[in-house]
Enzyme design. Sequence first.
Site, short mmCIF file in Angstrom:
data_model
loop_
_atom_site.label_atom_id
_atom_site.label_comp_id
_atom_site.label_asym_id
_atom_site.label_seq_id
_atom_site.Cartn_x
_atom_site.Cartn_y
_atom_site.Cartn_z
N TYR A 59 8.95 15.91 0.75
CA TYR A 59 8.72 17.22 0.12
C TYR A 59 8.58 17.10 -1.38
CZ TYR A 59 8.75 19.49 4.45
OH TYR A 59 8.38 19.87 5.69
N TRP A 94 7.05 0.06 3.95
CA TRP A 94 7.52 0.76 2.75
C TRP A 94 8.93 1.30 2.93
CZ3 TRP A 94 8.62 6.00 1.43
CH2 TRP A 94 8.54 6.88 2.50
N ASP A 118 7.01 22.07 -26.32
CA ASP A 118 6.87 20.75 -25.71
C ASP A 118 7.92 20.66 -24.62
OD1 ASP A 118 6.71 17.78 -25.28
OD2 ASP A 118 5.41 17.92 -27.03
N HIS A 144 0.85 -1.20 0.00
CA HIS A 144 0.00 0.00 0.00
C HIS A 144 0.88 1.25 0.00
CE1 HIS A 144 -2.86 3.08 1.22
NE2 HIS A 144 -2.09 3.33 2.26
N ARG A 158 1.68 0.82 15.08
CA ARG A 158 1.32 0.66 13.68
C ARG A 158 1.83 -0.68 13.15
NH1 ARG A 158 5.80 4.56 10.68
NH2 ARG A 158 4.74 3.91 8.79
N HIS A 196 13.31 11.88 3.74
CA HIS A 196 12.70 13.15 4.09
C HIS A 196 12.58 14.09 2.89
CE1 HIS A 196 10.67 15.96 6.54
NE2 HIS A 196 11.30 16.86 5.81
N SER A 243 12.94 6.24 -13.77
CA SER A 243 11.88 7.05 -14.36
C SER A 243 11.85 8.44 -13.74
CB SER A 243 10.54 6.34 -14.17
OG SER A 243 9.49 7.24 -14.27
N SER A 244 11.94 8.50 -12.42
CA SER A 244 11.89 9.80 -11.75
C SER A 244 13.07 10.66 -12.14
CB SER A 244 11.93 9.62 -10.24
OG SER A 244 10.75 9.05 -9.79
N SER A 270 -1.10 27.09 -4.95
CA SER A 270 -0.73 28.48 -5.15
C SER A 270 -1.32 29.06 -6.43
CB SER A 270 0.79 28.63 -5.21
OG SER A 270 1.36 28.13 -4.04
N THR A 285 7.39 26.76 5.96
CA THR A 285 6.07 26.18 5.72
C THR A 285 5.00 27.15 6.22
OG1 THR A 285 7.09 24.05 6.16
CG2 THR A 285 4.71 24.08 5.99
N LYS A 309 4.31 29.91 3.83
CA LYS A 309 3.40 29.53 2.75
C LYS A 309 1.95 29.58 3.18
CE LYS A 309 6.21 26.73 -0.17
NZ LYS A 309 5.62 27.21 -1.39
N GLU A 311 12.10 13.17 0.06
CA GLU A 311 11.00 12.54 -0.67
C GLU A 311 9.64 13.06 -0.21
OE1 GLU A 311 10.56 10.57 -3.19
OE2 GLU A 311 8.48 9.91 -2.85
N HIS A 361 15.07 12.80 12.15
CA HIS A 361 13.90 12.87 13.03
C HIS A 361 13.02 11.62 12.89
CE1 HIS A 361 11.84 15.38 9.64
NE2 HIS A 361 11.54 14.12 9.47
N HIS A 362 13.32 10.79 11.90
CA HIS A 362 12.62 9.51 11.81
C HIS A 362 13.30 8.44 12.66
CE1 HIS A 362 10.05 10.81 8.46
NE2 HIS A 362 11.09 11.54 8.12
#
Lengths: 531, 291
Positions: free
Chosen positions: A262, A147, A111, A82, A455, A258, A174-175, A273, A333, A336, A260, A307-308
């Site tokens: 963002y 994940w 293009d 998932h 979890r 991390h 790909s990315s 925006s 943040t 924004k 990622e 922080h993870h």
Amino acid sequence: MSAVADTHGHAHDAHGHHGGYSGIMRWITTTNHKDIGTMYLWFSFVMFSIGGLMAVMIRMELFSPGLQFFNPEFFNQLTTMHGLIMVFGAIMPVFVGFANWLIPMQIGAPDMAFARLNNWSFWLLPFAASLLVLSFFMPGGAPGVGWTMYAPLTAQMGMGMDFTIFAIHILGMSSILGSINIITTILNMRAPGMTLMKMPLFCWTWLITAYLLVAVMPVLAGAVTMTLTDRHFGTTFFNAAGGGDPVLYQHIFWFFGHPEVYIIALPGFGVISQVIPAFSRKPLFGYASMVYATSAIAILSFIVWAHHMYTVGMPVTGQLFFMYATTLIAVPTGVKVFNWVTTMWKGSLTFETPMLFACGFLFMFTLGGFTGLVLALVPVDIQLQDTYYVVAHFHYVMVAGALFAAFAGIYFWLPKWTGKMYNETLGKIHFWLTMIFFNMIFFVQHFLGLAGMPRRIPDYNLMFETWNKISSLGAFGMGLAQLLFLYIVVSCIRNGKPAAQLPWEGADSLEWTHLPTPAPYHSFETPPVVK
Amino acid sequence: MAHVASTQAQVRQQHYSVPQPMPWPIMGSTSLFLMALGAAFVFNDMRAGWVSIAAGFVLLLYMMVRWFGEVIRESEGGRYGRWEDVSFRWGMSFFIFSEVMFFGAFFGALFWARVYSVPDLATLESQALLWSGFSAHWPSAGPGFAEQFSPMSAWGIPALNTLLLLSSGVTVTFAHWNLIANQRGKLLLWLAATVALGVTFICFQAYEYIHAYHELNLKLSTGVYGSTFFMLTGFHGFHVTLGAIMLTVIWFRCLKGHFKPDHHFAFEGVAWYWHFVDVVWLGLFIFVYWL
Ligand code: HEM
Ligand SMILES: [Cu+2]
């Protein structure tokens, strides 16, 4: 053949033909950014449905304590897949779809800079996704490692793990190719007069996102490669007996992970925006500060990863450093959020579906930011790490944040893409259903987490039952609400009313002001002049 | 501003060329899919996977020949002007940046092992609870590794290899100058010298691996030292091999009279790549072999 593609010969008619191929081959071979954008969007929807199905299965199992439907191994496979499918298959591609459709039109380019590479970036995805899904059918099933794919658990999985590792390699390719394309397009293809600081914010957020992707996807590739060799070739990167360290995996993963998050969030910020000013009928408040805030977020996102990992065993100095750095991110943040709210201040507001999703985003994303701040504080996180509080946090930022932004964007640009109008009433119903069910699923998970429910476990203590039931019911409702979304989009494409040239009076970027609705197959063969 | 506008006009003398549709990208994806599938089977002791790997590899080669062939034909047909050239430059720069980050992950692993994990395994606590008698030193294969091995010394072949790669960076620059000066003979000569230096490097590297396995008892599975040593030098060697192949292709293109003194991005792109491989080697030489 088309006029743009054939600049050295004589011009052909640009309509009706799609470069010489027809039928399915048109889609397989296309170099047109709009075709490719469409494919990304549909691919993302398919993956969203598969990932969503898994989520519903997870919530079915958690509807009651005890084991209901699945054994624990399969439950773990579900949560793992998932997460991977939603992150890499649904959220990231949906925004690449937006990028393909919009960036060339918003900067006045014919293009993307590398149109064939663009095709490849897309066509890598279905193959990688097949590897992911196929892993379920291998001996031992899909990996049940989460994940985040932490060592040493990854060392114990069956060959589904190898499928997943290779899928990640291909997804990363790909990315990276897609990002190189986006960066080059934005830097080199802008129309005369379209200076960087005149670009719509969506382009800015993607420029920065693409930079992040090029910087961190290779690092993830390195991490899973080491996992692969640890599994099969006797290396000991993550094995203490050989002088390695499982914690090393976590550092490398989160150095990717991390930024990622963002990567997932920033393009959504770009969409919001543009949606909020359009429905406030006012220019975006603090455009320049938005650009700087986005850059600041991107830079800071490289120095907060641990922080993870507060609970894996780290010196207090390390904890303090990462705590302060993380709380620092709240500043840009906050800038924004402040700018979005101020854009609405004294605007002539209307609340069509895109604006509803944007407002939903604003409330819910901010809430997710707050719980992020709570988790950023070491003493608190030591309690909350690996509980449902974390699950609640990241779903607020990724679902009510990124996914809501994607919905806002889809409703906003659907008229431009298809030339037809969606059913506004149904759109609003979709919003309210999604909003209510989303909160039903995840708001209660804050309570579960605070009460200590871990979890990634299929069973739980009886005392958690009520909140889990509510959460599961919410999940079933949210799933059904997305069927309504599919219906809205399909019926818009098939028999929507023709859209006005400018369906949203406040929209002012080039795709609205300089191009007809629907956008023609080739746009800006001659660049517009931007004042 | 006027200056900026006029250079932009120079760059954009013609329409940006948006290429025709082509079937090669999806063929590339298919080939990667086949190779991944095959590798997953082979790694789990199912020999049949080799068939899939081989099929994927053949498909990949075919796809590259056709795709690159088409681009080269277009390029020689004058399809790509200054504007496209700028795109190629940005694209290649960011590609190389991504490669740097890839190596970064493995260097990170090396530093982590040297600075944190190995010393950590020899703290009093670890000694009391887990690995009594393990002392932290580098190179180390960790406390659970019983066999004896010798580390790779920096001052034999590795130092020679440093010299080879550094000189190849110089020769490729000479080749570039001669391309600009339209001295085709010297261009071919210097480029051939570059390839020769690269190939010698690869041969030395292969010899070094054989030496490591047979005489030093240093293997990929020799703890974290063996892991980082072989993964870093292995990925680097793989990149050198790719670079040498690309240089060879460029050499044949030069022989056929491709490239103009003022328009030869393919050459430059490969040269950049070569310099990148060179710089990575310096990092390897310092941190893997020497210090
Ligand atoms: C103000 C901004 C944010 C802060 C301060 C923040 C902070 C944190 C912290 C401290 C954790 C670790 C919790 C733990 O595992 O104990 C976390 C987890 C997470 N955050 Fe955030 N976060 C922020 C924004 C975001 C955004 C924008 C996203 C994505 C769109 C995001 C996605 C995630 C994810 C996916 C996880 C969980 C990863 C996992 O363990 O599976 N966060 N966040
Ligand atoms: Cu984080």
